[in-house]
Design a protein around this motif. Sequence first.
Motif, PDB file in Angstrom:
ATOM      1  N   THR A  50       4.606  -6.739  -2.336  1.00  0.00           N
ATOM      2  CA  THR A  50       5.051  -7.156  -3.661  1.00  0.00           C
ATOM      3  C   THR A  50       4.065  -6.765  -4.742  1.00  0.00           C
ATOM      4  O   THR A  50       4.429  -6.065  -5.680  1.00  0.00           O
ATOM      5  N   LEU A  51       2.833  -7.188  -4.613  1.00  0.00           N
ATOM      6  CA  LEU A  51       1.868  -6.932  -5.680  1.00  0.00           C
ATOM      7  C   LEU A  51       1.402  -5.491  -5.734  1.00  0.00           C
ATOM      8  O   LEU A  51       1.525  -4.823  -6.757  1.00  0.00           O
ATOM      9  N   VAL A  52       0.859  -5.014  -4.651  1.00  0.00           N
ATOM     10  CA  VAL A  52       0.238  -3.689  -4.648  1.00  0.00           C
ATOM     11  C   VAL A  52       1.275  -2.601  -4.914  1.00  0.00           C
ATOM     12  O   VAL A  52       1.085  -1.743  -5.777  1.00  0.00           O
ATOM     13  N   LYS A  53       2.383  -2.639  -4.208  1.00  0.00           N
ATOM     14  CA  LYS A  53       3.387  -1.586  -4.377  1.00  0.00           C
ATOM     15  C   LYS A  53       4.070  -1.665  -5.739  1.00  0.00           C
ATOM     16  O   LYS A  53       4.382  -0.638  -6.334  1.00  0.00           O
ATOM     17  N   GLU A  54       4.289  -2.874  -6.243  1.00  0.00           N
ATOM     18  CA  GLU A  54       4.885  -3.009  -7.574  1.00  0.00           C
ATOM     19  C   GLU A  54       3.948  -2.489  -8.651  1.00  0.00           C
ATOM     20  O   GLU A  54       4.377  -1.830  -9.594  1.00  0.00           O
ATOM     21  N   PHE A  55       2.658  -2.779  -8.519  1.00  0.00           N
ATOM     22  CA  PHE A  55       1.694  -2.257  -9.486  1.00  0.00           C
ATOM     23  C   PHE A  55       1.604  -0.742  -9.387  1.00  0.00           C
ATOM     24  O   PHE A  55       1.479  -0.048 -10.393  1.00  0.00           O
ATOM     25  N   ALA A  56       1.669  -0.200  -8.176  1.00  0.00           N
ATOM     26  CA  ALA A  56       1.598   1.254  -7.985  1.00  0.00           C
ATOM     27  C   ALA A  56       2.781   1.943  -8.663  1.00  0.00           C
ATOM     28  O   ALA A  56       2.622   3.028  -9.230  1.00  0.00           O
ATOM     29  N   LYS A  57       3.957   1.316  -8.620  1.00  0.00           N
ATOM     30  CA  LYS A  57       5.127   1.887  -9.296  1.00  0.00           C
ATOM     31  C   LYS A  57       4.896   2.016 -10.794  1.00  0.00           C
ATOM     32  O   LYS A  57       5.472   2.885 -11.445  1.00  0.00           O
ATOM     33  N   LYS A  58       4.051   1.150 -11.346  1.00  0.00           N
ATOM     34  CA  LYS A  58       3.744   1.173 -12.775  1.00  0.00           C
ATOM     35  C   LYS A  58       2.469   1.979 -13.057  1.00  0.00           C
ATOM     36  O   LYS A  58       1.931   1.938 -14.153  1.00  0.00           O
ATOM     37  N   CYS A  59       1.984   2.684 -12.042  1.00  0.00           N
ATOM     38  CA  CYS A  59       0.767   3.502 -12.132  1.00  0.00           C
ATOM     39  C   CYS A  59      -0.487   2.664 -12.368  1.00  0.00           C
ATOM     40  O   CYS A  59      -1.465   3.138 -12.942  1.00  0.00           O
ATOM     41  N   TYR A  60      -0.461   1.408 -11.950  1.00  0.00           N
ATOM     42  CA  TYR A  60      -1.650   0.566 -12.024  1.00  0.00           C
ATOM     43  C   TYR A  60      -2.452   0.737 -10.746  1.00  0.00           C
ATOM     44  O   TYR A  60      -1.892   0.830  -9.659  1.00  0.00           O
TER      45      TYR A  60
END
Length: 76
Positions: A50-60
Amino acid sequence: TAVIKLPNGNIRVFVKGAPEIVIMKCNSYHSTEGKVIQLTEAKQQSIINTLVKEFAKKCYRTLLIAYRDFSQSDFD
């Protein structure tokens, strides 16, 4: 990695790194209320998915910071 000596004489070792790697070495976490809670494999996967992959989608870029306490004799 950073190492500090606590007021009680124990040693606290901090490490930061890629969440999907660091979290696999963790066995507990602090809740938003500050309670220490057992970290299950399901919770580890939930955090990564949830956290890591969602942030990665936003280039974070995400980092995880973890720590472990040692007695002075364990650390020497």
